[in-house]
Design an enzyme around this catalytic site. Structure first.
Site, PDB file in Angstrom:
ATOM      1  N   GLY A  19       0.832  -1.205   0.000  1.00  0.00           N
ATOM      2  CA  GLY A  19       0.000   0.000   0.000  1.00  0.00           C
ATOM      3  C   GLY A  19       0.859   1.244   0.000  1.00  0.00           C
ATOM      4  O   GLY A  19       2.071   1.198   0.212  1.00  0.00           O
ATOM      5  N   GLY A  21       0.487   5.724   0.866  1.00  0.00           N
ATOM      6  CA  GLY A  21      -0.300   6.880   1.275  1.00  0.00           C
ATOM      7  C   GLY A  21       0.409   8.161   0.897  1.00  0.00           C
ATOM      8  O   GLY A  21       1.391   8.162   0.146  1.00  0.00           O
ATOM      9  N   GLY A  22      -0.086   9.278   1.430  1.00  0.00           N
ATOM     10  CA  GLY A  22       0.497  10.569   1.097  1.00  0.00           C
ATOM     11  C   GLY A  22       1.861  10.769   1.707  1.00  0.00           C
ATOM     12  O   GLY A  22       2.677  11.519   1.183  1.00  0.00           O
ATOM     13  N   MET A  23       2.149  10.089   2.823  1.00  0.00           N
ATOM     14  CA  MET A  23       3.393  10.321   3.530  1.00  0.00           C
ATOM     15  C   MET A  23       4.293   9.099   3.630  1.00  0.00           C
ATOM     16  O   MET A  23       5.475   9.239   3.930  1.00  0.00           O
ATOM     17  CB  MET A  23       3.089  10.820   4.946  1.00  0.00           C
ATOM     18  CG  MET A  23       2.422  12.169   4.982  1.00  0.00           C
ATOM     19  SD  MET A  23       1.424  12.409   6.466  1.00  0.00           S
ATOM     20  CE  MET A  23       0.096  11.244   6.203  1.00  0.00           C
ATOM     21  N   ALA A  24       3.760   7.920   3.393  1.00  0.00           N
ATOM     22  CA  ALA A  24       4.556   6.712   3.600  1.00  0.00           C
ATOM     23  C   ALA A  24       4.093   5.596   2.670  1.00  0.00           C
ATOM     24  O   ALA A  24       2.957   5.605   2.184  1.00  0.00           O
ATOM     25  CB  ALA A  24       4.460   6.252   5.052  1.00  0.00           C
ATOM     26  N   VAL A  26       3.774   1.333   2.526  1.00  0.00           N
ATOM     27  CA  VAL A  26       3.645   0.201   3.441  1.00  0.00           C
ATOM     28  C   VAL A  26       4.093  -1.065   2.710  1.00  0.00           C
ATOM     29  O   VAL A  26       3.652  -1.342   1.594  1.00  0.00           O
ATOM     30  CB  VAL A  26       2.196   0.044   3.941  1.00  0.00           C
ATOM     31  CG1 VAL A  26       2.106  -1.109   4.931  1.00  0.00           C
ATOM     32  CG2 VAL A  26       1.723   1.333   4.593  1.00  0.00           C
ATOM     33  N   LYS A  41       6.178   0.367   7.590  1.00  0.00           N
ATOM     34  CA  LYS A  41       5.793   1.661   7.011  1.00  0.00           C
ATOM     35  C   LYS A  41       7.044   2.517   6.897  1.00  0.00           C
ATOM     36  O   LYS A  41       7.725   2.780   7.893  1.00  0.00           O
ATOM     37  CB  LYS A  41       4.745   2.333   7.890  1.00  0.00           C
ATOM     38  CG  LYS A  41       4.254   3.667   7.357  1.00  0.00           C
ATOM     39  CD  LYS A  41       2.947   4.085   8.016  1.00  0.00           C
ATOM     40  CE  LYS A  41       1.808   3.201   7.576  1.00  0.00           C
ATOM     41  NZ  LYS A  41       0.498   3.655   8.054  1.00  0.00           N
ATOM     42  N   ASP A 135      -6.187  11.657  13.009  1.00  0.00           N
ATOM     43  CA  ASP A 135      -6.406  11.338  11.596  1.00  0.00           C
ATOM     44  C   ASP A 135      -7.344  10.142  11.464  1.00  0.00           C
ATOM     45  O   ASP A 135      -7.107   9.246  10.652  1.00  0.00           O
ATOM     46  CB  ASP A 135      -5.064  11.061  10.905  1.00  0.00           C
ATOM     47  CG  ASP A 135      -5.178  11.114   9.379  1.00  0.00           C
ATOM     48  OD1 ASP A 135      -6.109  11.776   8.880  1.00  0.00           O
ATOM     49  OD2 ASP A 135      -4.353  10.495   8.700  1.00  0.00           O
TER      50      ASP A 135
END
Length: 700
Positions: A19, A21-24, A26, A41, A135
């Protein structure tokens, strides 16, 4: 993206990305020391240079690592390797709540409440550890294959809120952001409760209440627009669930549930009494639990079976998309229920307008009160005729032996508040969950609106054990020894050690032999092996300075020389290991020292002999040589021309060398012949060719 097979921290092998995301990103990984699969992560490169972000990421991740709960994706480890900042977490095989909602369109009320109870339970555990998630959204809620709901993304969510800027990287989060978070205000556990309300709204309707073309547009809607009741879209939505959602999503944090415990009680009550009118919207903090009935597990299960006897297939199966209430309800009863909801909604709408007026009046009263207090402190109201009333006192009741809920009911109407200490303490006198101590103590006279601080018992006192000696042991062996002693293992920051082998324990805190309670955290420090040295930059240093720099870094040097037109003689041109590289101490770093520009050889031109002095000097200059005049001499060359040079024409010399030359003054004049009959002096004859008149030149 990290390639498969890379090992982080000499322990966690990357198996593949699962996966992003915007910052990391996975990745699925494998912990080779504990032989288990984990989720890793890794921060994206955009955030690896922000020292403030990294510091908060590491500190919050370490805080989250101490949070162990069945409804939380547990964090095992956090670290940095080769410039990569990573967090090692529990690997949960399942689906995110966001994907689950998109797959089903919307969820049934019972399913929504069931998921929310587990979600709030996990969040409550975080709040008890003073961790605010910040969040909460369906993307951060995972439903495992066995139906367990887990909250994830602690740490990164907290770190990203170190700035108040809403960027496009959090476009998915702004739909669930509380008004105070959108405006950059103080964010606490009530902000998480707002996000929970938005998440529940999406579960029952299939979409978020506010949407827009940009993050700013959505944020402004959270700040300015009222949320439409989800019952407008879902007519069969139970009234209690509607009220729970509306209370969670109040603009004013004081109007929401004051903690997760209060929200949990109403969610459980909603399972028992779906259309009950027990949710108090607009009540003062702490009052929303006044009307909550605490039921035993057996009573809850019994009523739940009666209320949802036709809804027993709620196991998150992908093929089960119809979890609504009994579709064969009597039509007249449904219309009656809808009319009742509309009446209650109308009352709530009127109540909101009244509350706004009351809030304005209250604001004016508070402002006047502040002015009075300030004036009184300054002495403006200390004149005659002004009498101050003494503060009314009340007696503190004895709360020991009560549960938290019982104590709150006991304090109703006493104008005394209660605060529960986050940390529970063992007690042999009071059962688990009962209040074991309070401050102030019972029967103490206190002012109205004072707060009692209570400590909840965790049960029987823990036994005392001695910390085993784990220094020098392998990490796995040390963990087993501590766990066998019924102690909790905490990993401190790994350190380099010249004495302890890599992967073994350097120290423990508390130290070996210390007597502590069972369950006490013992922090162990793992060795990274011998300390490594950082290669310094040797370029443009002198050879002596380069050697000094290497020695200071614990390295040795090996020098060689080369010609260089760009680097001055005596300075380092290059080095075998780049600056900043990490190497073992004692490593030899080779470097090259400049000898300056390489010498160029030129040939003495042959056409300068016999040329005029000016022509000869010009010709030598063309070849990069310098002509040096010596003297004049007799020669067969015409007067005024070069008669000879040193070195001789054709010789190889360095460019810039001096070439000496002589200038001819013509042939040496001949001596006159002596007079006599035979042309000889003294009657002697000369051999032919023995006189200077033969034309021999001087110097031959």
């Amino acid at each position: 993206m990290i390639k498969e097979g890379v090992v982080l921290g000499k322990r966690y092998e990357i198996l593949g990305r699962v996966g992003s995301g915007g910052m990391a990103d996975v990745y699925k990984g494998k912990d080779h020391k504990l032989n288990r699969f984990v989720a890793i992560k890794v921060l994206k490169s955009d955030y690896r240079t922000d020292e403030v972000f990294i510091k908060k990421f590491l500190s919050e991740a370490q805080a989250a690592a101490g949070l162990m709960h069945p409804n939380v994706v547990n964090v095992y480890d956090v670290g940095q390797d080769r410039g990569l900042y990573y967090m090692v977490m529990e690997l949960v095989e399942g689906i995110t709540l966001k994907d689950y909602i998109e797959k089903k369109g919307k969820l049934s009320p019972k399913e929504t409440v069931s998921i929310s109870i587990q979600m709030v339970t996990g969040l409550q555990a975080a709040h008890n550890q003073h961790i605010v998630h910040r969040d909460i959204k369906p993307q951060n809620i995972i439903i495992s294959k066995d139906g367990k709901v887990k909250v994830t993304d602690f740490g990164i969510a907290r770190a990203t809120t170190s700035t108040q800027t809403i960027s496009t990287s959090v476009m998915g989060s702004v739909h669930y952001t509380s008004p105070e978070q959108a405006r950059g205000g103080v964010v606490d556990q009530k902000s998480d409760i707002y996000s929970i309300g938005i998440t529940m709204y999406e579960m029952v309707t299939g979409h978020v209440p506010f949407d827009g073309d940009s993050t700013v547009t959505v944020a402004l809607k959270h700040l300015q627009e009222e949320i439409t009741s989800p019952a407008d879209e879902v007519p069969d939505l139970p009234y209690s669930l509607e009220c729970i959602i509306m209370k969670c999503t109040q603009k004013n944090p004081a109007m929401r549930y004051h903690d997760c415990a209060s929200l949990l009680l109403d969610l459980k009550r909603s399972l028992v009494d779906p259309d009950g009118d027990f949710v108090a919207i607009g009540a003062r903090p702490g009052a929303d639990t006044d009307r909550t009935v605490v039921m035993s597990t057996e009573e809850l299960n019994e009523v739940q079976r009666q209320s949802y006897q036709n809804d027993d297939d709620d196991d998150y199966d992908d093929d089960h998309d119809d979890d609504e209430y009994d579709e064969e309800d009597d039509a007249e009863d449904r219309r009656y229920r809808d009319r009742g909801r509309r009446r209650r909604n109308n009352v709530n709408s009127d109540t909101k307008r009244i509350m706004k007026i009351l809030m304005i009046v209250a604001g004016v009263v508070v402002a006047l009160l502040i002015l009075f207090l300030v004036g009184n402190a300054a002495g403006f109201f200390s004149g005659p005729g002004l009498v101050q009333n003494e503060q009314e006192m009340v007696k503190v009741p004895d709360l020991r032996g009560m549960t938290e809920e019982e104590a709150r009911r006991e304090l109703e109407g006493t104008d005394i508040g209660m605060k529960v200490q986050n940390e529970r303490k063992p007690s042999n006198q009071y059962k688990e969950g009962e209040i074991m101590s309070q401050d102030p103590v019972a029967d103490t006279e206190v002012a109205k609106n004072s707060t009692i601080t209570v400590v909840i018992s965790s049960g029987e006192e823990a036994k005392m054990v001695r910390v085993p000696d784990v220094e020098g042991r392998s990490e796995a062996e040390a963990e087993k020894m501590l766990q066998d002693a019924k102690l909790t293992v905490v990993h401190g920051k790994a350190e380099n050690s010249d004495e302890v082998e890599e992967g073994h324990v350097i120290s423990s805190d508390p130290e070996a032999g210390t007597e502590v309670e069972e369950g006490t955290e013992v922090t162990i420090v793992i060795s990274l092996g011998e300390d490594q040295a950082t290669v310094p930059d040797l370029r443009n240093k002198s050879a002596s300075d380069a050697e000094a720099a290497l020695k200071e870094a614990g390295l040795s040097g090996s020098a060689s020389e080369e010609y260089s037109d760009s680097v001055a003689a005596g300075q380092v041109i290059s080095q075998s290991i780049d600056q900043g590289e990490k190497v073992d101490k004692g490593t030899t770093v080779s470097y090259v020292v400049s000898k300056g520009p390489k010498t160029q050889l030129v040939t003495i031109p042959s056409d300068i002999v016999g040329a005029t002095q000016d022509a000869a000097k010009k010709r030598l200059q063309e070849e990069g040589l310098t002509g040096v005049y010596v003297e004049e001499e007799y020669s067969d060359y015409p007067a005024g021309t070069v008669s000879r040079v040193d070195p001789s024409p054709g010789a190889k010399v360095e460019k810039g060398s001096q070439v000496r030359y002589w200038i001819s003054i013509g042939p040496e004049p001949s001596e006159p012949e002596p007079s006599g009959p035979s042309g000889t002096e003294g009657g002697e004859e000369q051999e032919p060719g023995s006189g200077i008149g033969d034309g021999a030149s001087v110097g031959e």
